[in-house]
Design a protein around this motif. Structure first.
Motif, PDB file in Angstrom:
ATOM      1  N   PHE A  27      -6.597   6.434  -0.615  1.00  0.00           N
ATOM      2  CA  PHE A  27      -6.764   5.044  -0.202  1.00  0.00           C
ATOM      3  C   PHE A  27      -7.970   4.933   0.734  1.00  0.00           C
ATOM      4  CE2 PHE A  27      -1.992   4.722  -0.809  1.00  0.00           C
ATOM      5  CZ  PHE A  27      -2.072   3.927  -1.941  1.00  0.00           C
ATOM      6  N   PRO A  28      -8.767   3.869   0.599  1.00  0.00           N
ATOM      7  CA  PRO A  28      -9.908   3.699   1.511  1.00  0.00           C
ATOM      8  C   PRO A  28      -9.434   3.340   2.917  1.00  0.00           C
ATOM      9  CG  PRO A  28      -9.699   1.796   0.070  1.00  0.00           C
ATOM     10  CD  PRO A  28      -8.677   2.797  -0.384  1.00  0.00           C
ATOM     11  N   GLU A  29     -10.202   3.740   3.901  1.00  0.00           N
ATOM     12  CA  GLU A  29      -9.895   3.349   5.281  1.00  0.00           C
ATOM     13  C   GLU A  29     -10.043   1.841   5.410  1.00  0.00           C
ATOM     14  OE1 GLU A  29     -12.361   5.585   7.939  1.00  0.00           O
ATOM     15  OE2 GLU A  29     -11.409   7.474   7.397  1.00  0.00           O
ATOM     16  N   PRO A  30      -9.208   1.208   6.177  1.00  0.00           N
ATOM     17  CA  PRO A  30      -8.276   1.741   7.165  1.00  0.00           C
ATOM     18  C   PRO A  30      -6.850   1.942   6.635  1.00  0.00           C
ATOM     19  CG  PRO A  30      -8.444  -0.614   7.488  1.00  0.00           C
ATOM     20  CD  PRO A  30      -9.361  -0.254   6.330  1.00  0.00           C
ATOM     21  N   LEU A  31      -6.646   1.992   5.301  1.00  0.00           N
ATOM     22  CA  LEU A  31      -5.295   2.217   4.780  1.00  0.00           C
ATOM     23  C   LEU A  31      -4.776   3.572   5.251  1.00  0.00           C
ATOM     24  CD1 LEU A  31      -5.670   0.879   1.139  1.00  0.00           C
ATOM     25  CD2 LEU A  31      -4.424  -0.180   3.014  1.00  0.00           C
ATOM     26  N   ASP A  32      -3.479   3.635   5.507  1.00  0.00           N
ATOM     27  CA  ASP A  32      -2.843   4.840   6.025  1.00  0.00           C
ATOM     28  C   ASP A  32      -2.629   5.836   4.889  1.00  0.00           C
ATOM     29  OD1 ASP A  32      -1.258   6.788   7.210  1.00  0.00           O
ATOM     30  OD2 ASP A  32      -0.116   5.349   8.398  1.00  0.00           O
ATOM     31  N   ASN A  33      -3.299   6.975   4.964  1.00  0.00           N
ATOM     32  CA  ASN A  33      -3.116   8.048   3.989  1.00  0.00           C
ATOM     33  C   ASN A  33      -2.146   9.101   4.510  1.00  0.00           C
ATOM     34  OD1 ASN A  33      -5.024   7.794   1.535  1.00  0.00           O
ATOM     35  ND2 ASN A  33      -6.302   7.177   3.258  1.00  0.00           N
ATOM     36  N   GLY A  34      -1.444   8.783   5.579  1.00  0.00           N
ATOM     37  CA  GLY A  34      -0.546   9.743   6.214  1.00  0.00           C
ATOM     38  C   GLY A  34       0.919   9.487   5.926  1.00  0.00           C
ATOM     39  N   ARG A  35       1.734   9.809   6.897  1.00  0.00           N
ATOM     40  CA  ARG A  35       3.191   9.777   6.766  1.00  0.00           C
ATOM     41  C   ARG A  35       3.744   8.387   6.442  1.00  0.00           C
ATOM     42  NH1 ARG A  35       8.134  11.271   7.710  1.00  0.00           N
ATOM     43  NH2 ARG A  35       9.420  10.651   9.431  1.00  0.00           N
ATOM     44  N   ARG A  36       3.123   7.357   6.956  1.00  0.00           N
ATOM     45  CA  ARG A  36       3.647   6.000   6.722  1.00  0.00           C
ATOM     46  C   ARG A  36       3.383   5.528   5.296  1.00  0.00           C
ATOM     47  NH1 ARG A  36       2.316   0.409   9.806  1.00  0.00           N
ATOM     48  NH2 ARG A  36       4.007  -0.752   8.867  1.00  0.00           N
ATOM     49  N   GLY A  37       2.294   5.965   4.718  1.00  0.00           N
ATOM     50  CA  GLY A  37       1.937   5.547   3.363  1.00  0.00           C
ATOM     51  C   GLY A  37       1.030   4.337   3.378  1.00  0.00           C
ATOM     52  N   GLY A  38       0.271   4.158   2.321  1.00  0.00           N
ATOM     53  CA  GLY A  38      -0.719   3.100   2.233  1.00  0.00           C
ATOM     54  C   GLY A  38      -0.154   1.713   2.017  1.00  0.00           C
ATOM     55  N   PHE A  39       1.000   1.621   1.340  1.00  0.00           N
ATOM     56  CA  PHE A  39       1.569   0.301   1.028  1.00  0.00           C
ATOM     57  C   PHE A  39       3.082   0.303   1.150  1.00  0.00           C
ATOM     58  CE2 PHE A  39      -2.547   0.002  -0.921  1.00  0.00           C
ATOM     59  CZ  PHE A  39      -2.892  -1.326  -0.765  1.00  0.00           C
ATOM     60  N   ASP A  40       3.598  -0.815   1.659  1.00  0.00           N
ATOM     61  CA  ASP A  40       5.031  -1.112   1.621  1.00  0.00           C
ATOM     62  C   ASP A  40       5.255  -2.171   0.555  1.00  0.00           C
ATOM     63  OD1 ASP A  40       5.383   0.554   3.794  1.00  0.00           O
ATOM     64  OD2 ASP A  40       5.810  -1.050   5.222  1.00  0.00           O
ATOM     65  N   ILE A  41       6.311  -1.991  -0.212  1.00  0.00           N
ATOM     66  CA  ILE A  41       6.691  -2.947  -1.236  1.00  0.00           C
ATOM     67  C   ILE A  41       8.072  -3.476  -0.838  1.00  0.00           C
ATOM     68  CG2 ILE A  41       7.013  -3.318  -3.717  1.00  0.00           C
ATOM     69  CD1 ILE A  41       4.262  -2.001  -2.859  1.00  0.00           C
ATOM     70  N   HIS A  42       8.178  -4.784  -0.609  1.00  0.00           N
ATOM     71  CA  HIS A  42       9.452  -5.404  -0.257  1.00  0.00           C
ATOM     72  C   HIS A  42       9.910  -6.232  -1.456  1.00  0.00           C
ATOM     73  CE1 HIS A  42       9.111  -4.301   3.998  1.00  0.00           C
ATOM     74  NE2 HIS A  42       7.817  -4.545   3.837  1.00  0.00           N
ATOM     75  N   ILE A  43      11.087  -5.913  -1.963  1.00  0.00           N
ATOM     76  CA  ILE A  43      11.625  -6.579  -3.144  1.00  0.00           C
ATOM     77  C   ILE A  43      12.808  -7.420  -2.685  1.00  0.00           C
ATOM     78  CG2 ILE A  43      12.598  -6.241  -5.437  1.00  0.00           C
ATOM     79  CD1 ILE A  43      11.058  -3.460  -5.364  1.00  0.00           C
ATOM     80  N   TYR A  44      12.675  -8.743  -2.841  1.00  0.00           N
ATOM     81  CA  TYR A  44      13.618  -9.704  -2.277  1.00  0.00           C
ATOM     82  C   TYR A  44      14.656 -10.166  -3.287  1.00  0.00           C
ATOM     83  CZ  TYR A  44      10.055 -10.064   1.348  1.00  0.00           C
ATOM     84  OH  TYR A  44       9.166  -9.782   2.354  1.00  0.00           O
ATOM     85  N   HIS A  45      15.834 -10.491  -2.745  1.00  0.00           N
ATOM     86  CA  HIS A  45      16.873 -11.131  -3.562  1.00  0.00           C
ATOM     87  C   HIS A  45      17.717 -12.027  -2.664  1.00  0.00           C
ATOM     88  CE1 HIS A  45      20.388  -8.690  -2.214  1.00  0.00           C
ATOM     89  NE2 HIS A  45      19.435  -7.845  -1.898  1.00  0.00           N
ATOM     90  N   HIS A  46      18.274 -13.051  -3.266  1.00  0.00           N
ATOM     91  CA  HIS A  46      19.163 -13.967  -2.542  1.00  0.00           C
ATOM     92  C   HIS A  46      20.604 -13.541  -2.816  1.00  0.00           C
ATOM     93  CE1 HIS A  46      16.059 -16.802  -1.282  1.00  0.00           C
ATOM     94  NE2 HIS A  46      15.489 -16.569  -2.456  1.00  0.00           N
ATOM     95  N   PRO A  47      21.310 -13.039  -1.786  1.00  0.00           N
ATOM     96  CA  PRO A  47      22.685 -12.570  -1.986  1.00  0.00           C
ATOM     97  C   PRO A  47      23.623 -13.644  -2.535  1.00  0.00           C
ATOM     98  CG  PRO A  47      21.875 -11.890   0.151  1.00  0.00           C
ATOM     99  CD  PRO A  47      20.859 -12.833  -0.414  1.00  0.00           C
TER     100      PRO A  47
END
Length: 192
Positions: free
Chosen positions: A47-67
């Motif tokens: 991933f290009p800087e400033p993306l995190d190439n370390g322990r946290r990871g470059g991307f978070d994916i949040h998948i939503y649903h309505h209970p």
């Protein structure tokens, strides 16, 4: 979010002295022929800087649903299970049935660590997410920039959405920023 509040890397950095691009068209008559260098972009591997190439990871994916929507909840639970089976190398978090943090509806989170994972998972998710909304946001490392400010930008100005956009509760980040500013102002007054 006012984009003029931010700075951006120059898109042509490193190509300032490159020759002009050709106007030649490809076989399809629509797309352009691009100059080939024989070398792929490093963005295929890291991933290009400033993306995190370390322990946290470059991307978070949040998948939503309505209970309260049984079809969405069932689809989300099945999707969560499928992702855990098909992509065991990814970090997959708890299946929440309530809002968490700035996320105003129930969700689960997946972390991506490499461009290859992003390239495989995001197209797959475009097909399998069904009726669910998805927030894709980067994780960046920006020395000298307040963490709450970085998180606010990553969750808003830099965010990518699949499906319907869900308004996030960005007040969480703004409260951290306000508290930091108040503490800094208090320190300045006590030193006077």
């Amino acid at each position: 979010m006012d984009a003029s509040n931010y700075t951006y890397p120059p898109p042509l950095a490193g190509y300032e002295d490159a020759p002009p691009l050709p106007d030649s068209r490809a076989e399809d008559g629509k797309s352009f022929l691009n100059p080939q260098t024989g070398v792929l972009s490093s963005a295929y591997e890291k991933f290009p800087e400033p993306l995190d190439n370390g322990r946290r990871g470059g991307f978070d994916i949040h998948i939503y649903h309505h209970p309260s929507n049984p079809d969405q909840s069932t689809h989300a639970k099945h999707l969560w299970q499928r992702i855990r089976r098909e992509f065991p190398e990814l970090r997959i978090y708890t299946f929440f049935d309530r809002p968490v943090g700035p996320h105003p509806v129930a969700m689960f989170e997946v972390n991506l660590f490499t461009p290859a994972q992003f390239g495989a998972f995001i197209p797959w998710l475009a097909i399998y997410r069904g009726p669910l909304s998805v927030l894709i946001h980067p994780n960046t490392v920006e020395p000298g920039v307040d963490h709450a400010e970085t998180e606010l930008r990553n969750h808003t100005q830099r965010a990518i959405w699949m499906g319907e956009r869900i308004p996030l509760d960005t007040g969480l980040f703004k409260r951290f920023i306000k508290a930091r500013d108040a503490a800094a102002a208090g320190e300045g007054e006590s030193k006077s």
